[in-house]
Write a protein that holds these residues in place. Structure first.
Motif, PDB file in Angstrom:
ATOM      1  N   ARG A 106      51.217  79.138  11.014  1.00 26.15           N
ATOM      2  CA  ARG A 106      50.230  80.220  10.986  1.00 26.15           C
ATOM      3  C   ARG A 106      50.831  81.563  10.569  1.00 26.15           C
ATOM      4  NH1 ARG A 106      48.524  78.704  17.023  1.00 26.15           N
ATOM      5  NH2 ARG A 106      50.803  78.376  16.977  1.00 26.15           N
ATOM      6  N   THR A 107      52.146  81.610  10.369  1.00 24.87           N
ATOM      7  CA  THR A 107      52.816  82.828   9.939  1.00 24.87           C
ATOM      8  C   THR A 107      52.337  83.237   8.550  1.00 24.87           C
ATOM      9  OG1 THR A 107      54.787  82.250  11.214  1.00 24.87           O
ATOM     10  CG2 THR A 107      55.056  83.887   9.464  1.00 24.87           C
ATOM     11  N   ILE A 108      52.116  84.531   8.367  1.00 29.28           N
ATOM     12  CA  ILE A 108      51.677  85.059   7.074  1.00 29.28           C
ATOM     13  C   ILE A 108      52.787  85.947   6.495  1.00 29.28           C
ATOM     14  CG2 ILE A 108      49.977  86.512   5.895  1.00 29.28           C
ATOM     15  CD1 ILE A 108      47.941  85.636   7.998  1.00 29.28           C
ATOM     16  N   PHE A 116      52.995  88.487  11.046  1.00 36.33           N
ATOM     17  CA  PHE A 116      53.078  88.892   9.649  1.00 36.33           C
ATOM     18  C   PHE A 116      54.505  89.354   9.356  1.00 36.33           C
ATOM     19  CE2 PHE A 116      48.801  89.289  11.122  1.00 36.33           C
ATOM     20  CZ  PHE A 116      47.981  88.955  10.056  1.00 36.33           C
ATOM     21  N   GLU A 160      53.517  88.618   0.089  1.00 39.22           N
ATOM     22  CA  GLU A 160      53.860  87.953  -1.164  1.00 39.22           C
ATOM     23  C   GLU A 160      54.947  88.708  -1.918  1.00 39.22           C
ATOM     24  OE1 GLU A 160      50.336  87.370  -3.439  1.00 39.22           O
ATOM     25  OE2 GLU A 160      49.378  86.102  -1.934  1.00 39.22           O
ATOM     26  N   LYS A 217      42.296  90.907   7.980  1.00 34.90           N
ATOM     27  CA  LYS A 217      41.804  89.768   8.763  1.00 34.90           C
ATOM     28  C   LYS A 217      40.660  90.174   9.693  1.00 34.90           C
ATOM     29  CE  LYS A 217      44.913  87.124   6.952  1.00 34.90           C
ATOM     30  NZ  LYS A 217      44.533  86.071   5.984  1.00 34.90           N
ATOM     31  N   GLY A 272      48.553  86.857  15.584  1.00 33.40           N
ATOM     32  CA  GLY A 272      49.047  86.732  14.221  1.00 33.40           C
ATOM     33  C   GLY A 272      50.470  87.242  14.071  1.00 33.40           C
ATOM     34  N   SER A 322      58.459  83.342  15.603  1.00 35.49           N
ATOM     35  CA  SER A 322      57.144  83.057  15.023  1.00 35.49           C
ATOM     36  C   SER A 322      56.285  82.205  15.953  1.00 35.49           C
ATOM     37  CB  SER A 322      57.301  82.361  13.665  1.00 35.49           C
ATOM     38  OG  SER A 322      57.751  81.030  13.815  1.00 35.49           O
ATOM     39  N   LEU A 343      47.704  94.184   5.292  1.00 38.85           N
ATOM     40  CA  LEU A 343      47.489  92.737   5.269  1.00 38.85           C
ATOM     41  C   LEU A 343      46.836  92.250   6.563  1.00 38.85           C
ATOM     42  CD1 LEU A 343      48.002  90.173   3.575  1.00 38.85           C
ATOM     43  CD2 LEU A 343      50.246  90.002   4.675  1.00 38.85           C
ATOM     44  N   SER A 344      47.305  92.757   7.683  1.00 41.65           N
ATOM     45  CA  SER A 344      46.765  92.318   8.974  1.00 41.65           C
ATOM     46  C   SER A 344      45.370  92.882   9.238  1.00 41.65           C
ATOM     47  CB  SER A 344      47.717  92.704  10.109  1.00 41.65           C
ATOM     48  OG  SER A 344      48.024  94.091  10.072  1.00 41.65           O
ATOM     49  N   CYS A 370      52.692  83.640  17.235  1.00 41.10           N
ATOM     50  CA  CYS A 370      51.481  82.961  16.752  1.00 41.10           C
ATOM     51  C   CYS A 370      50.683  82.286  17.864  1.00 41.10           C
ATOM     52  CB  CYS A 370      51.852  81.921  15.697  1.00 41.10           C
ATOM     53  SG  CYS A 370      52.369  82.628  14.117  1.00 41.10           S
TER      54      CYS A 370
END
Length: 309
Positions: free
Chosen positions: A53-55, A35, A58, A86, A33, A24, A82-83, A28
């Protein structure tokens, strides 16, 4: 490619949690990013010391990513979705929690070609024309979503009874009358791991949202090796693909992977740092899979981060 580009690293994970912490920090850096989609069977609290900063995908949107199932495709699409939200990334690299970056971030960005889609394609089949084992992977029904029918899970047990039971069950289940509508004249198979542009990433999401594509791949053997490859090869992006045409090759997309095709032992060969020189000679940017002792790889990622230009 310009070093000003931003990369979204899309990671499918189910273990190697300490190693993911190091990965990560690499992913990052430089405004890029990271993810992570964590297999639904794994509790999220196992992820520790990730870069802030890791996403993470959910919990409500996580999939069970059993070997050889559509869940892997769904998880990958969720990472892409998700990415893309952004609206800041130029490149999207699919990796797993068992992959090792080989270059510093600046070296990686210099090496990537701006106009290329790095998707490895090994095989092609034609609907109603192709026959044999390869065609059966596509057009016969496979049912891998249970513990007793999933061949990957059966082989991991090294239990002969479980392995043979899985084989016999899948042999009979393939003849069940499952209705599927195939919309392409040609389908393709290749490496699951790729590096694509924002345009192709958006195309994948758009095509999935506006058609019933996923249903025709649901019962294929290992749809993660077929879905994205088939969409790309049947699109306007086809001519931009940098593609190796054999599983025997060591480079798949931007990954160095030795499938052991030409060796006495079948199956993927673990990547060790002794192979680093050869991997770089083949212009690889990532390698897989790392073996059980993660310490050397964690040290190497720290080396990459400390030697960033």
């Amino acid at each position: 490619m310009s070093q000003d580009i931003k990369i979204a690293f899309l990671c499918l994970a189910h273990n190697n949690f300490l190693y993911l912490s190091s990965l990560s920090k690499y992913c990052c850096s430089d405004g890029d990013g990271f993810f992570i989609h964590l297999d639904r069977k794994v509790k999220g609290e196992k992820l520790v010391s990730l870069d802030d900063r890791t996403i993470l995908v959910e919990d409500d949107y996580r999939f069970r990513t059993r070997w050889g199932t559509l869940g892997i495709v769904n998880a990958t699409l969720k990472l892409l979705e998700l990415s893309l939200q952004k609206n800041k990334y130029d490149r999207f690299i699919l990796i797993s929690g068992s992959d090792l970056p080989l270059l510093t971030k600046s070296e990686l960005k210099k090496k990537l070609d701006n106009s290329s889609e790095y998707i490895s394609v090994w095989d092609e089949v034609e609907i109603n024309r192709s026959k044999g084992d390869l065609a059966r992977e596509f057009f016969k029904a496979h049912f891998y979503n249970t513990r007793i029918t999933n061949p990957g899970e059966a082989y991991l047990t090294q239990n002969r009874f479980r392995i043979h039971l899985s084989r016999y069950l899948n042999f009979f289940l393939q003849y069940l009358p499952i209705r599927r509508k195939f919309t392409f004249s040609k389908y393709y198979k290749g490496s699951q791991w790729w590096c694509i542009s924002a345009e192709l990433a958006a195309y994948f999401i758009k095509e999935t949202e506006t058609s019933c594509l996923l249903s025709q791949f649901k019962h294929m053997h290992a749809p993660d090796e077929k879905f994205f490859q088939t969409l790309a090869m049947n699109s306007v992006f086809k001519n931009n693909l940098i593609s190796k045409n054999s599983q025997e090759d060591l480079i798949h997309g931007i990954h160095y992977i030795n499938w052991g095709v030409n060796s006495k032992t079948t199956g993927m060969t673990a990547f060790t740092l002794e192979k680093l020189r050869d991997a770089k000679k083949h212009n690889a940017m990532f390698a897989r899979k790392i073996n059980n002792d993660k310490t050397p790889y964690i040290k190497y990622i720290k080396y990459l981060n400390n030697h960033e230009n």
